[in-house]
Design an enzyme around this catalytic site. Structure first.
Site, PDB file in Angstrom:
ATOM      1  N   ASN A   1       0.792  -1.224   0.000  1.00 39.97           N
ATOM      2  CA  ASN A   1       0.000   0.000   0.000  1.00 39.97           C
ATOM      3  C   ASN A   1       0.832   1.286   0.000  1.00 39.97           C
ATOM      4  O   ASN A   1       0.352   2.345   0.360  1.00 39.97           O
ATOM      5  CB  ASN A   1      -1.006  -0.021   1.144  1.00 39.97           C
ATOM      6  CG  ASN A   1      -0.352  -0.091   2.504  1.00 39.97           C
ATOM      7  OD1 ASN A   1       0.836   0.162   2.668  1.00 39.97           O
ATOM      8  ND2 ASN A   1      -1.141  -0.435   3.508  1.00 39.97           N
TER       9      ASN A   1
ATOM     10  N   HIS B   1       3.679   4.160   4.914  1.00 36.63           N
ATOM     11  CA  HIS B   1       3.423   3.939   6.334  1.00 36.63           C
ATOM     12  C   HIS B   1       3.472   5.298   7.007  1.00 36.63           C
ATOM     13  O   HIS B   1       4.275   6.152   6.638  1.00 36.63           O
ATOM     14  CB  HIS B   1       4.510   3.041   6.957  1.00 36.63           C
ATOM     15  CG  HIS B   1       4.531   3.097   8.458  1.00 36.63           C
ATOM     16  ND1 HIS B   1       3.760   2.280   9.240  1.00 36.63           N
ATOM     17  CD2 HIS B   1       5.213   3.911   9.314  1.00 36.63           C
ATOM     18  CE1 HIS B   1       3.974   2.568  10.524  1.00 36.63           C
ATOM     19  NE2 HIS B   1       4.861   3.553  10.588  1.00 36.63           N
TER      20      HIS B   1
END
Length: 140
Positions: A114, A117
């Site tokens: 994704n 962070h």
């Protein structure tokens, strides 16, 4: 609001696709300043230490493997409400749930890969920043 610092990591899936600058631009456009930055390739021990909080979770091994497969770009971001602002700019962990225009909506490959962070609290931001940077490296 209070001026805060938070940790941001641009993960291996994003650095491999050479989109680091596009992601950093989103943070800067949202009013966050990069006050420390470096590109590193974590060892397994470094990734295990960073994600130690997730050690008992079933995804821990895969996360460590992912975070060590290619270089990452680590930043300390600073600004008013930086922790919440960074998380807003990143978008939901699952890119299918991320709001349009967020980093994960635009760049994430899937929930595991994704692209970014960000610290989830002031306490974790302080811990994560200390794990990744010496105080002298933060030059905001």
């Amino acid at each position: 609001m209070t001026i805060e610092r938070t940790l941001s990591i641009i993960k291996p899936d994003a650095t491999a696709r050479n989109i680091t600058g596009k992601i950093i631009s989103k943070f800067e456009d949202a009013g966050l300043r990069v006050v420390a930055q470096k590109r590193v390739h974590w060892s397994q021990a470094q990734a295990e230490k960073f994600y130690e909080v997730h050690k008992e979770r079933p995804f821990y091994g895969d996360l460590v493997a992912f975070m060590t497969e290619a270089p990452i770009s680590i930043q300390v971001l600073e600004g008013e409400g930086a922790i919440a602002k960074n998380r807003e700019v990143m978008g939901a962990t699952n890119p299918e749930d991320a709001a349009p225009g967020t980093v994960r909506a635009e760049f994430a490959e899937n929930i595991e890969r994704n692209s970014v962070h960000g610290s989830d609290s002031a306490e974790n931001a302080a811990i994560e920043i200390a794990l990744c940077f010496d105080e002298a490296e933060i030059v905001g």
